[in-house]
Motif scaffolding. Structure first.
Motif, PDB file in Angstrom:
ATOM      1  N   ASN A  46       0.821  -1.224   0.000  1.00  0.00           N
ATOM      2  CA  ASN A  46       0.000   0.000   0.000  1.00  0.00           C
ATOM      3  C   ASN A  46       0.847   1.262   0.000  1.00  0.00           C
ATOM      4  O   ASN A  46       0.438   2.294  -0.528  1.00  0.00           O
ATOM      5  CB  ASN A  46      -0.967   0.016   1.193  1.00  0.00           C
ATOM      6  CG  ASN A  46      -2.128  -0.924   0.989  1.00  0.00           C
ATOM      7  OD1 ASN A  46      -2.472  -1.279  -0.134  1.00  0.00           O
ATOM      8  ND2 ASN A  46      -2.735  -1.352   2.077  1.00  0.00           N
ATOM      9  N   ASN A  88       3.809   1.305  -1.438  1.00  0.00           N
ATOM     10  CA  ASN A  88       4.691   1.115  -2.596  1.00  0.00           C
ATOM     11  C   ASN A  88       6.157   0.990  -2.180  1.00  0.00           C
ATOM     12  O   ASN A  88       7.051   1.558  -2.806  1.00  0.00           O
ATOM     13  CB  ASN A  88       4.503   2.249  -3.612  1.00  0.00           C
ATOM     14  CG  ASN A  88       4.937   1.853  -5.002  1.00  0.00           C
ATOM     15  OD1 ASN A  88       5.139   0.674  -5.308  1.00  0.00           O
ATOM     16  ND2 ASN A  88       5.105   2.840  -5.859  1.00  0.00           N
ATOM     17  N   ASN A 114      -7.622  -6.205  -0.976  1.00  0.00           N
ATOM     18  CA  ASN A 114      -8.232  -5.140  -1.770  1.00  0.00           C
ATOM     19  C   ASN A 114      -7.354  -3.901  -1.716  1.00  0.00           C
ATOM     20  O   ASN A 114      -6.863  -3.524  -0.659  1.00  0.00           O
ATOM     21  CB  ASN A 114      -9.632  -4.814  -1.243  1.00  0.00           C
ATOM     22  CG  ASN A 114     -10.580  -5.981  -1.424  1.00  0.00           C
ATOM     23  OD1 ASN A 114     -10.490  -6.716  -2.397  1.00  0.00           O
ATOM     24  ND2 ASN A 114     -11.472  -6.150  -0.478  1.00  0.00           N
ATOM     25  N   ARG A 115      -7.187  -3.281  -2.851  1.00  0.00           N
ATOM     26  CA  ARG A 115      -6.357  -2.075  -2.947  1.00  0.00           C
ATOM     27  C   ARG A 115      -7.182  -0.936  -3.483  1.00  0.00           C
ATOM     28  O   ARG A 115      -8.073  -1.138  -4.301  1.00  0.00           O
ATOM     29  CB  ARG A 115      -5.184  -2.322  -3.889  1.00  0.00           C
ATOM     30  CG  ARG A 115      -4.256  -3.423  -3.428  1.00  0.00           C
ATOM     31  CD  ARG A 115      -2.915  -3.372  -4.102  1.00  0.00           C
ATOM     32  NE  ARG A 115      -2.487  -2.064  -4.503  1.00  0.00           N
ATOM     33  CZ  ARG A 115      -2.006  -1.115  -3.677  1.00  0.00           C
ATOM     34  NH1 ARG A 115      -1.890  -1.361  -2.418  1.00  0.00           N
ATOM     35  NH2 ARG A 115      -1.646   0.055  -4.132  1.00  0.00           N
ATOM     36  N   ASN A 146      -5.474   1.945  -4.760  1.00  0.00           N
ATOM     37  CA  ASN A 146      -4.720   2.551  -5.853  1.00  0.00           C
ATOM     38  C   ASN A 146      -3.881   1.493  -6.549  1.00  0.00           C
ATOM     39  O   ASN A 146      -3.463   0.511  -5.956  1.00  0.00           O
ATOM     40  CB  ASN A 146      -3.833   3.688  -5.344  1.00  0.00           C
ATOM     41  CG  ASN A 146      -2.970   3.281  -4.168  1.00  0.00           C
ATOM     42  OD1 ASN A 146      -3.117   2.207  -3.608  1.00  0.00           O
ATOM     43  ND2 ASN A 146      -2.051   4.131  -3.794  1.00  0.00           N
ATOM     44  N   GLU A 147      -3.652   1.739  -7.829  1.00  0.00           N
ATOM     45  CA  GLU A 147      -2.898   0.750  -8.596  1.00  0.00           C
ATOM     46  C   GLU A 147      -1.398   1.012  -8.484  1.00  0.00           C
ATOM     47  O   GLU A 147      -0.959   2.145  -8.259  1.00  0.00           O
ATOM     48  CB  GLU A 147      -3.370   0.753 -10.050  1.00  0.00           C
ATOM     49  CG  GLU A 147      -2.596   1.575 -11.000  1.00  0.00           C
ATOM     50  CD  GLU A 147      -3.168   1.566 -12.410  1.00  0.00           C
ATOM     51  OE1 GLU A 147      -3.018   0.559 -13.124  1.00  0.00           O
ATOM     52  OE2 GLU A 147      -3.731   2.586 -12.791  1.00  0.00           O
ATOM     53  N   LYS A 175       1.890   0.140 -10.815  1.00  0.00           N
ATOM     54  CA  LYS A 175       2.316  -0.390 -12.105  1.00  0.00           C
ATOM     55  C   LYS A 175       3.657  -1.095 -11.937  1.00  0.00           C
ATOM     56  O   LYS A 175       4.562  -0.582 -11.285  1.00  0.00           O
ATOM     57  CB  LYS A 175       2.422   0.725 -13.125  1.00  0.00           C
ATOM     58  CG  LYS A 175       1.063   1.336 -13.451  1.00  0.00           C
ATOM     59  CD  LYS A 175       1.173   2.324 -14.585  1.00  0.00           C
ATOM     60  CE  LYS A 175      -0.161   2.946 -14.894  1.00  0.00           C
ATOM     61  NZ  LYS A 175      -1.088   2.087 -15.555  1.00  0.00           N
TER      62      LYS A 175
END
Length: 177
Positions: free
Chosen positions: A126, A128, A151-152, A154-155, A157
């Protein structure tokens, strides 16, 4: 700055443990044979620090390897609110995993391996803070259990940097983009 690596296996449907918390399903499609690749041995050569939650620590010490601490070549930080006595190789801490990783990244050393469990992993994902994702997909569909990512909102990449398959399992290695 030190890199943080997640090295973990999951079922095809994204679980790291079944609904009972068991990981006895973490096998390929056949026992033994020439189909085995030891990705673990290569991975740990670049690691000197492990981070895990209490449940993972407890499972290792009571079920998976009750007679011997299998991570004796590393310094292990166990995130827990329980009071335990540190040893030379195992440090118990109630520090927030995010803050702990930020502090560990500033120290000299090799990579930091996030070993488990899901709660610790999800907090770091979460924020990053995972630099490299080493994920082995096991040829099993569990249907329920402990989700790797949950569950998140924000994505994040990622960039695929390596794949390999053996014994029905697939290793996926991603870095942040």
């Amino acid at each position: 700055m030190r890199k943080v690596s997640l090295f973990i296996a999951m079922s095809l449907d994204g679980y790291i443990a079944d609904s009972e918390g068991s990981v006895d399903w973490l096998t390929g499609q056949s026992e033994g044979g020439d189909n085995e690749i030891d990705t673990y041995a290569k991975f740990v050569k670049e690691v000197d620090t492990i981070l895990m939650g209490w449940n993972t620590y407890y499972q290792v010490t009571t079920e998976l390897s009750p007679d011997k601490w299998v991570y004796d070549d590393f310094i292990t930080y166990v995130v827990t609110h329980r009071k335990n006595s540190d040893s030379e190789k195992i440090k118990f801490t109630n520090e927030n995993p995010v803050e702990l990783v930020k502090n560990l990244k500033k120290e000299k050393g090799k990579k930091i391996w996030v070993n488990g469990g899901a709660n610790v992993i999800q907090q770091l994902v979460n924020e990053n803070l995972i630099d490299i994702y080493y994920i082995t997909v096991i040829p099993t569909i569990l249907g329920s259990g402990i989700k790797l990512f949950g569950n998140r909102e924000n994505e994040i990449k990622l960039k695929l940097v390596k794949t390999q398959s053996y014994n029905g399992m697939v290793d996926l290695v991603y870095t942040r983009r």
